[in-house]
Design a protein around this motif. Structure first.
Motif, PDB file in Angstrom:
ATOM      1  N   CYS A  52      29.539 -12.419  41.744  1.00 16.70           N
ATOM      2  CA  CYS A  52      28.318 -11.840  41.170  1.00 16.70           C
ATOM      3  C   CYS A  52      28.679 -10.761  40.152  1.00 16.70           C
ATOM      4  CB  CYS A  52      27.437 -11.249  42.269  1.00 16.70           C
ATOM      5  SG  CYS A  52      25.930 -10.480  41.626  1.00 16.70           S
ATOM      6  N   THR A  53      28.156 -10.906  38.921  1.00 17.26           N
ATOM      7  CA  THR A  53      28.446  -9.931  37.865  1.00 17.26           C
ATOM      8  C   THR A  53      27.377  -8.845  37.783  1.00 17.26           C
ATOM      9  OG1 THR A  53      27.210 -11.031  36.100  1.00 17.26           O
ATOM     10  CG2 THR A  53      29.466 -11.812  36.494  1.00 17.26           C
ATOM     11  N   GLY A  54      26.342  -8.974  38.614  1.00 15.00           N
ATOM     12  CA  GLY A  54      25.282  -7.954  38.596  1.00 15.00           C
ATOM     13  C   GLY A  54      24.339  -8.074  37.425  1.00 15.00           C
ATOM     14  N   CYS A  55      24.271  -9.251  36.790  1.00 15.34           N
ATOM     15  CA  CYS A  55      23.451  -9.399  35.570  1.00 15.34           C
ATOM     16  C   CYS A  55      21.960  -9.474  35.875  1.00 15.34           C
ATOM     17  CB  CYS A  55      23.880 -10.624  34.781  1.00 15.34           C
ATOM     18  SG  CYS A  55      23.515 -12.198  35.600  1.00 15.34           S
ATOM     19  N   ARG A  56      21.616  -9.804  37.113  1.00 16.44           N
ATOM     20  CA  ARG A  56      20.220  -9.855  37.556  1.00 16.44           C
ATOM     21  C   ARG A  56      19.392 -10.958  36.867  1.00 16.44           C
ATOM     22  NH1 ARG A  56      18.459  -4.009  36.569  1.00 16.44           N
ATOM     23  NH2 ARG A  56      16.630  -4.434  37.813  1.00 16.44           N
ATOM     24  N   ILE A  57      20.083 -11.951  36.310  1.00 16.48           N
ATOM     25  CA  ILE A  57      19.369 -13.103  35.754  1.00 16.48           C
ATOM     26  C   ILE A  57      18.546 -13.750  36.864  1.00 16.48           C
ATOM     27  CG2 ILE A  57      19.721 -15.477  34.911  1.00 16.48           C
ATOM     28  CD1 ILE A  57      22.075 -14.377  33.244  1.00 16.48           C
ATOM     29  N   ASN A  79      28.437  -5.768  43.285  1.00 16.35           N
ATOM     30  CA  ASN A  79      27.056  -6.265  43.245  1.00 16.35           C
ATOM     31  C   ASN A  79      26.884  -7.263  44.366  1.00 16.35           C
ATOM     32  OD1 ASN A  79      26.036  -5.170  40.514  1.00 16.35           O
ATOM     33  ND2 ASN A  79      28.030  -6.031  40.044  1.00 16.35           N
TER      34      ASN A  79
END
Lengths: 628, 167
Positions: B13-18, B49
């Motif tokens: 998880c990159t934490g982009c919140r897509i 994240n």
């Protein structure tokens, strides 16, 4: 009902604490989109003649676009705009992360901040409400401490904070605004404008809905764009795993990296290349809000002098400016210095240049490091760290360097002023224009001073193939670094397009600017589905052209003329000394011819560089509109 | 039918919140990360994240505690769904969830949770790194085992290098 935009902006006068929330005029939205576009329009209408950048009346404008906070890939961007204390012309900087979308979910497209608080304050913005709060306890803290302190105060780890560090407080002319520890609105000294208003931070929390005109169609369009980036973009894997650090590889191969302040292009990739970063430091891929590209990466240093340091990034320009440009090839030290710059709130490009030019001046005998009590030999990490601190706190020579490298060099030795790689007072990024002929024009005609984020011909940087170049831009030569042909046309294309992208709220790094698959057509489709207003490819270019001309008008009003649109003297006279493009320089006559052609395409007076009346009329650019 | 769930791998998880935006656009028709049935809990300082989303418990505490018995198992997807139009907003289900995955819808004030988008979760479709996968419940262990395999095999490869004198 408003789609895409929240439809509101706030005017905040810190001298009187008067706050008023207004509707964002529909006419402005269609003409300038938002973010950079409407910010520039607001500045143009509000900046009064003779107002100094650090005067309370210089408006500090924050803005997001109609695509910010949506499923558009890379929708985390925000822009901050004011008159720049570094250059005296347009100041404008764009950052990613999560702060911009949070501002939108809190109910605002733009904030216009004027005046000066009588003591340090910060703004708390939550669901349409804006409060001015006491920042006595925050003043003096670095950006990381300040962010944590605000989150603790409200017991809310999800709050998004944009703030200045000691550099902004101390009015360093290239201080920046940092959000979420590592996301920087870096260039043109917006941190100092914020500091001059006694404004330490803007903390945001939003729980208001953001609507788009056609939700189902927008979803499908967005998914198509995500897939284009993930599946069709050849550079995706490299950027997704190494970030812009991946540029060190073509930089070394093509020969445009600026080692030892433009005195070399030879880089030791084993010491400071992207592979080393991935193998030894990177721990996790990190993405900005809404971005599938995740060019950010969490890193930690597990051994050596900087053991225990961790951060996010690292970004090519930062690493190259504070590293190789100063002769530093040690990756751990460079990562550590990246953190220092973020904590103090200093622009990494300008800080790196200020230190590197000092080393260059010392080597050339313009200054004497012994007299200054410094060791200015290339690559001296202790010196670079020491100077970063001295700049942030205006100590010793830092007081001079804090004015920006061009002013600092003139103060140290007027005879050395042509040694500085700058245009309109802004320092050269870490890409050598002598190796990339088209870049010289984009750097020189950028409306905020020497800059890569407007018309720089990025396809040259990666030597894009003619076929791909033609498909994306309609010009074959965009990726050929050695020719001047088609670069005037190409620069105009990029300047218009990047202005529209910046105004939309999407990240430039997901766009055709860097040969990514989201071009003008795709941007138009996203905007149409988001806002319910029909946008075409032609509209994208018209809007971009309008923004660019308005910015040009703003800076020509402030005195910029044709003679300010030329590369630095050294780019014209001093050939690259080594590497794959040894011997290359910018040919004055060819440059001059390219510039005239550029003016003719733009519809600017070739003598002065001022936009012609007919151009302004065509674009429906009005004279300064009354704001009251 | 074998039930499927959304399996989240925090390491990817990159934490982009897509996912949060995909979720709310699909479910609410507008963007509202604060309403998302999947949440990315972030820790900027550590670069961590962690996605939090309903695991469709077999014996679900949220359904147990609902005073109006508003929770039903969807026979097609196996998702546990709440008839939120009748929800009184007592929040018992939110307090009962072991993951903190149920939440109050900010605009309508009722309890909401992940319903797997009818068997085709939009968040999974959009996730750029496969941090979210839609998998059979009886294969979640295999993914965890594979993840453990990757970690241990990397360690073993390093040990081999040391043995061969390459390090």
């Amino acid at each position: 009902m408003t789609f895409g935009w929240k439809g509101k902006y706030a005017e905040i006068d810190l001298s009187t604490n008067n706050i008023s929330v207004k509707n964002l005029p529909k006419k402005l939205r269609k003409k300038y989109l938002g973010s950079r576009g409407i910010n520039s329009k607001f500045l143009y209408d509000r900046l009064e003649e003779g107002i100094d950048a650090l005067d309370p009346e210089n408006p500090l404008i924050f803005g997001v676009g109609p695509l910010t906070g949506t499923l558009t890939p890379g929708s985390g961007r925000w822009t901050v705009t004011a008159k720049s204390p570094l250059t005296g012309i347009l100041g404008d900087s764009n950052a990613g992360g999560h702060w911009g979308p949070e501002l939108k979910f809190a109910g605002f497209d733009h904030l216009i901040i004027t005046g000066k608080a009588d003591k340090p304050v910060y703004l708390l913005i939550e669901d349409g409400k804006i409060e001015v709060k006491d920042a006595k306890e925050l003043w003096g803290k670095d950006t990381w401490e300040c962010t944590e302190a605000i989150k603790e105060e409200y017991n809310d780890p999800d709050m998004k904070v944009a703030c200045i560090g000691p550099a902004g407080e101390n009015l360093i002319k290239f201080s920046c605004i940092i959000s979420e520890r590592t996301r920087a609105a870096g260039r043109t000294g917006m941190g100092a404008v914020m500091g001059s208003k006694n404004l330490k931070a803007i903390a945001v929390k939003g729980r208001l809905p953001l609507e788009v005109a056609e939700p189902d169609e927008f979803k499908n369009t967005a998914l198509k764009m995500h897939k284009l980036l993930r599946e069709e973009w050849p550079a995706y894997d490299g950027i997704a795993s190494q970030g812009t650090m991946s540029l060190f590889t073509p930089g070394a191969a093509i020969g445009w990296v600026t080692v030892n302040y433009f005195n070399s292009t030879e880089l030791d990739l084993d010491k400071i290349g992207p592979e080393k970063f991935e193998e030894e430091f990177k721990k996790q891929d990190l993405g900005c809000f809404g971005c599938p590209v995740h060019c950010g990466h969490y890193y930690s240093i597990d051994e050596g002098d900087y053991k225990g340091e961790s951060g996010e990034g690292p970004e090519y320009e930062t690493m190259a400016a504070i590293g190789p440009k100063c002769g530093v090839m040690e990756m751990d030290a460079t990562l550590y210095m990246t953190n220092l710059l973020n904590r103090y709130g200093l622009d990494s490009i300008d800080t790196g240049n200020a230190i590197a030019v000092l080393m260059d001046l010392n080597e050339k005998g313009y200054i004497d490091d012994e007299e200054l009590g410094l060791d200015l030999s290339w690559g001296n990490v202790d010196t670079v760290i020491d100077l970063i601190k001295k700049i942030a706190y205006k100590k010793g020579i830092g007081k001079t360097l804090a004015k920006g490298s061009y002013e600092a060099v003139k103060e140290l030795n007027e005879d050395a002023k042509d040694e500085v790689w700058q245009i309109k007072g802004m320092d050269n990024i870490s890409v050598d224009m002598r190796a990339l002929k088209g870049a010289s024009l984009g750097y020189s005609t950028s409306t905020r001073g020497l800059d890569h984020l407007r018309g720089m011909c990025v396809p040259e940087e990666v030597a894009l193939e003619p076929e791909a170049s033609n498909a994306l831009y309609g010009f074959e030569n965009m990726g050929n670094p050695d020719v001047y042909e088609e670069k005037a046309e190409g620069t105009v294309w990029l300047e218009k397009f990047t202005a529209a992208v910046g105004a939309s709220g999407m990240c430039l790094f997901n766009s055709a600017w860097i040969a990514a698959p989201i071009g003008p057509n795709e941007l138009a489709e996203l905007l149409t589905k988001a806002t319910g207003i029909e946008f075409t490819e032609e509209d994208i270019f018209t809007i971009g052209e309008r923004i660019y001309n308005l910015e040009r008008l703003l800076i020509t009003d402030l005195g910029v003329r044709r003679e300010d649109d030329y590369p630095p003297k050294r780019a014209l006279e001093e050939p690259i000394p080594d590497g794959p493009r040894k011997g290359e320089k910018i040919d004055y006559d060819k440059y001059d011819e390219m510039l005239t052609k550029y003016y003719n395409i733009m519809g600017w007076d070739p003598e002065t560089g001022i936009p012609l009346e007919i151009t302004l009329n065509k674009l429906d650019i009005q004279p300064k509109e009354s704001v009251n | 039918m074998v039930e499927k769930i959304i399996y989240a791998d925090p390491e990817k998880c990159t934490g982009c919140r897509i996912c949060e935006m995909a979720c709310t656009l699909e479910q609410d028709g507008f963007f509202a990360p604060y309403n998302s049935r999947i949440s990315i809990v972030k820790e900027e300082e550590q670069g961590i994240n962690i996605p939090i989303v309903c695991q469709q418990c077999t014996d679900a505490p949220c359904a147990e505690v609902c005073p109006l018995n508003l929770y039903d198992r969807n026979p097609e997807t196996g998702a546990l769904e709440i008839r939120d139009e009748a929800c009184i907003g007592c929040k018992a289900c939110i307090l009962a969830c072991p993951y903190g995955a149920n939440l109050t819808h900010v605009e309508s004030k009722v309890s909401i949770k992940c319903d797997l988008c009818g068997g085709d979760p939009t968040c999974v479709e959009f996730c750029p790194t496969d941090a979210l996968q839609y998998v059979r419940v009886d294969e979640v262990d295999k993914l965890l085992k594979r993840s453990m395999f990757n970690k241990m095999s990397n360690a073993l490869k390093e040990m081999r290098k040391i043995k061969r004198g390459e390090k």
